[in-house]
Write an enzyme that holds these catalytic residues in place. Sequence first.
Site, PDB file in Angstrom:
ATOM      1  N   ASN A   1      21.544   4.004  41.230  1.00 53.57           N
ATOM      2  CA  ASN A   1      21.685   2.711  40.592  1.00 53.57           C
ATOM      3  C   ASN A   1      23.075   2.100  40.814  1.00 53.57           C
ATOM      4  OD1 ASN A   1      21.157   0.513  39.056  1.00 53.57           O
ATOM      5  ND2 ASN A   1      20.846   1.619  37.128  1.00 53.57           N
TER       6      ASN A   1
ATOM      7  N   HIS B   1      12.648   4.839  24.417  1.00 56.39           N
ATOM      8  CA  HIS B   1      13.867   4.140  23.989  1.00 56.39           C
ATOM      9  C   HIS B   1      13.526   3.115  22.921  1.00 56.39           C
ATOM     10  CE1 HIS B   1      16.024   4.918  28.099  1.00 56.39           C
ATOM     11  NE2 HIS B   1      15.714   6.022  27.457  1.00 56.39           N
TER      12      HIS B   1
ATOM     13  N   ARG C   1      14.695   7.641  21.175  1.00 57.82           N
ATOM     14  CA  ARG C   1      16.140   7.513  21.255  1.00 57.82           C
ATOM     15  C   ARG C   1      16.488   6.194  20.588  1.00 57.82           C
ATOM     16  NH1 ARG C   1      19.196   6.004  26.770  1.00 57.82           N
ATOM     17  NH2 ARG C   1      18.611   3.931  26.013  1.00 57.82           N
TER      18      ARG C   1
ATOM     19  N   TYR D   1      25.611  -0.456  25.053  1.00 56.40           N
ATOM     20  CA  TYR D   1      24.747   0.296  25.944  1.00 56.40           C
ATOM     21  C   TYR D   1      23.386   0.542  25.285  1.00 56.40           C
ATOM     22  CZ  TYR D   1      21.997   3.900  27.792  1.00 56.40           C
ATOM     23  OH  TYR D   1      20.897   4.562  28.261  1.00 56.40           O
TER      24      TYR D   1
ATOM     25  N   ASP E   1      22.352   8.377  22.344  1.00 56.49           N
ATOM     26  CA  ASP E   1      23.148   8.512  23.564  1.00 56.49           C
ATOM     27  C   ASP E   1      24.503   7.833  23.354  1.00 56.49           C
ATOM     28  OD1 ASP E   1      22.243   7.944  27.086  1.00 56.49           O
ATOM     29  OD2 ASP E   1      24.078   8.709  26.141  1.00 56.49           O
TER      30      ASP E   1
ATOM     31  N   HIS F   1      26.790   7.892  25.507  1.00 60.18           N
ATOM     32  CA  HIS F   1      27.053   7.355  26.858  1.00 60.18           C
ATOM     33  C   HIS F   1      28.496   7.515  27.301  1.00 60.18           C
ATOM     34  CE1 HIS F   1      25.438   4.648  30.114  1.00 60.18           C
ATOM     35  NE2 HIS F   1      24.400   5.405  29.798  1.00 60.18           N
TER      36      HIS F   1
ATOM     37  N   GLU G   1      23.625  12.759  22.925  1.00 61.95           N
ATOM     38  CA  GLU G   1      23.700  12.813  24.393  1.00 61.95           C
ATOM     39  C   GLU G   1      25.007  12.243  24.914  1.00 61.95           C
ATOM     40  OE1 GLU G   1      20.436  10.773  26.221  1.00 61.95           O
ATOM     41  OE2 GLU G   1      21.419  10.672  28.172  1.00 61.95           O
TER      42      GLU G   1
ATOM     43  N   GLU H   1      23.258  13.816  33.010  1.00 66.31           N
ATOM     44  CA  GLU H   1      22.511  12.881  33.872  1.00 66.31           C
ATOM     45  C   GLU H   1      23.367  12.395  35.036  1.00 66.31           C
ATOM     46  OE1 GLU H   1      21.714   9.988  30.778  1.00 66.31           O
ATOM     47  OE2 GLU H   1      22.726   8.473  31.995  1.00 66.31           O
TER      48      GLU H   1
ATOM     49  N   ARG I   1      20.520  17.633  31.665  1.00 69.99           N
ATOM     50  CA  ARG I   1      19.882  16.337  31.792  1.00 69.99           C
ATOM     51  C   ARG I   1      19.650  15.834  33.221  1.00 69.99           C
ATOM     52  NH1 ARG I   1      17.472  12.914  29.767  1.00 69.99           N
ATOM     53  NH2 ARG I   1      18.792  11.107  29.428  1.00 69.99           N
TER      54      ARG I   1
ATOM     55  N   HIS J   1      16.411  13.388  33.034  1.00 69.26           N
ATOM     56  CA  HIS J   1      16.752  11.967  32.907  1.00 69.26           C
ATOM     57  C   HIS J   1      15.587  11.146  33.491  1.00 69.26           C
ATOM     58  CE1 HIS J   1      19.760   8.628  34.179  1.00 69.26           C
ATOM     59  NE2 HIS J   1      19.439   8.465  32.925  1.00 69.26           N
TER      60      HIS J   1
ATOM     61  N   GLU K   1      12.633  12.340  29.319  1.00 67.51           N
ATOM     62  CA  GLU K   1      12.899  10.930  29.016  1.00 67.51           C
ATOM     63  C   GLU K   1      11.904  10.092  29.812  1.00 67.51           C
ATOM     64  OE1 GLU K   1      16.766   9.618  30.258  1.00 67.51           O
ATOM     65  OE2 GLU K   1      16.681   7.784  29.093  1.00 67.51           O
TER      66      GLU K   1
ATOM     67  N   TRP L   1      31.409   3.283  30.628  1.00 69.67           N
ATOM     68  CA  TRP L   1      30.233   2.489  30.217  1.00 69.67           C
ATOM     69  C   TRP L   1      29.090   3.400  29.813  1.00 69.67           C
ATOM     70  CZ3 TRP L   1      25.203   2.104  32.388  1.00 69.67           C
ATOM     71  CH2 TRP L   1      24.416   1.139  31.743  1.00 69.67           C
TER      72      TRP L   1
HETATM   73  O1  LIG Z   1      19.864   8.391  29.136  1.00 66.83           O
HETATM   74  N1  LIG Z   1      19.709   7.432  29.885  1.00 66.83           N
HETATM   75  C1  LIG Z   1      20.721   6.701  30.337  1.00 66.83           C
HETATM   76  O2  LIG Z   1      21.880   6.909  29.964  1.00 66.83           O
HETATM   77  C2  LIG Z   1      20.386   5.639  31.355  1.00 66.83           C
HETATM   78  O3  LIG Z   1      19.919   4.484  30.754  1.00 66.83           O
HETATM   79  C3  LIG Z   1      21.554   5.319  32.268  1.00 66.83           C
HETATM   80  O4  LIG Z   1      22.473   4.473  31.622  1.00 66.83           O
HETATM   81  C4  LIG Z   1      21.034   4.595  33.519  1.00 66.83           C
HETATM   82  O5  LIG Z   1      19.974   5.329  34.045  1.00 66.83           O
HETATM   83  C5  LIG Z   1      22.145   4.496  34.557  1.00 66.83           C
HETATM   84  O6  LIG Z   1      21.582   4.024  35.781  1.00 66.83           O
HETATM   85 CO   LIG Z   2      21.967   8.869  28.967  1.00 68.46          CO
END
Ligand SMILES: O=NC(=O)[C@@H](O)[C@H](O)[C@H](O)CO
Ligand SMILES: [Co+2]
Length: 404
Positions: free
Chosen positions: A37, A122, A147, A159, A212, A214, A238, A264, A285, A314, A341, A404
């Site tokens: 990505n 999600h 999640r 996020y 998450d 993140h 996560e 991930e 992950r 993931h 996921e 991010w």
């Molecule tokens: O747990 N899932 C995640 O953290 C995803 O949504 C990631 O931000 C994206 O796949 C990054 O390309």
């Molecule tokens: Co994640």
Amino acid sequence: MKIVDVKVVVTSPGRNFVTLKLTTDDGLTGLGDATLNGRELAVVSYLTDHVAPLLTGRDPHRIEDTWQYLYRGAYWRRGPVTMAAIAAVDVALWDIKAKAAGLPLYQLLGGASRERVRTYGHANGRDIPELLDSVRARLAEGYQAVRIQSGIPGLKAVYGVHSTDESGAAVLHQQARPLVEDWDTDAYLRHTPTVFEAVRAEFGAELPLLHDAHHRLSPIQAARLGKDLEPYRPFWLEDCTPAENQEALRLVRRNTTTPLAIGEVFNTVHDYQALITEQLIDYVRSAVTHFGGVTPLRKLFDFAAQYQIKSAVHGPEDISPIGMAAALHLDLAVHNFGIQEYSGHTPLTDEVFRHAYTFTDGHLHPGEAPGIGVELDEDLAAAHPYEAAYLPVNRLQDGTVHDW
Ligand SMILES: O=NC(=O)[C@@H](O)[C@H](O)[C@H](O)CO
Ligand SMILES: [Co+2]
């Protein structure tokens, strides 16, 4: 049997996907996902310019040898681009081998260890009422674990929370130029326990709730959040802290019993070494697509199993249905499966990548089609060409770039 054709297909049925297609002299074909990505074309070049010339003429049955040849033979090891390219080759070869055997891939991985694959979806909202509606929607779709990600008072975009433009249309987080999102860790640490409080109050104590962070917290902040969430018994927290520094998780682990999921963005077992051997995490992950394929991911799960750590592949929308299908064959077969996921894909993506896997009552099954069970509609793929897209960049209130 010999590989006679190597083709890289880039398509964007709503978001970019990179697919490798191998064809043998027997007319068998194998598909692999090579989607990274925001950096897709780097993998396209790695495959097209450097790997494809080496594959023509090779015996597709020699999966382990091909993997070692591409990993050690490149001299330059590891990294997301290299491992996504090798993953695509690996999955395509397993697809071919399973098709040649007339079996779904999971039968070559030891057969089924369970009837079906538990997933989580999600749920997100710009505020708590919107999040509660999103949890309700996931439950109505059959998910039995969610999640939860919430907007934070004072912050514009967060996020995992789909922002919408003035017209109310969802703003995808892939944009032609990186979207700049704002962040305030203290506001996040104050707000997140209230989110769990509200979701538990509305949906009760049993519903498995995942969250998450993140990669955004320092170890002590991650320890604080893990501790603050304990009364709500999360299924996991996560990516609580950037884990290039694996030792950082020792401080988190010492301070909280909240289960931890990481990996991930990891692409080889070396990224996990201390996390696994010191039992600093509970779930690994990595996705097939970013970890070099089925071959190394199976080895990772077997290594993790020695430390009572489970798999949690993931499965966002930027893992193609090919990557998802490959994961499901592993999920069905390995003993230490944890959870999968599953964000699902757009209807157009499901038309480009017709797949045998099915989603029922919050569970997935890879299906019984020979191979990984995915077919690529190349004409439809060609009708949706690549579009440059970047993931967002995160900045603190003072403008400092943050994770991010
Ligand atoms: O747990 N899932 C995640 O953290 C995803 O949504 C990631 O931000 C994206 O796949 C990054 O390309
Ligand atoms: Co994640």
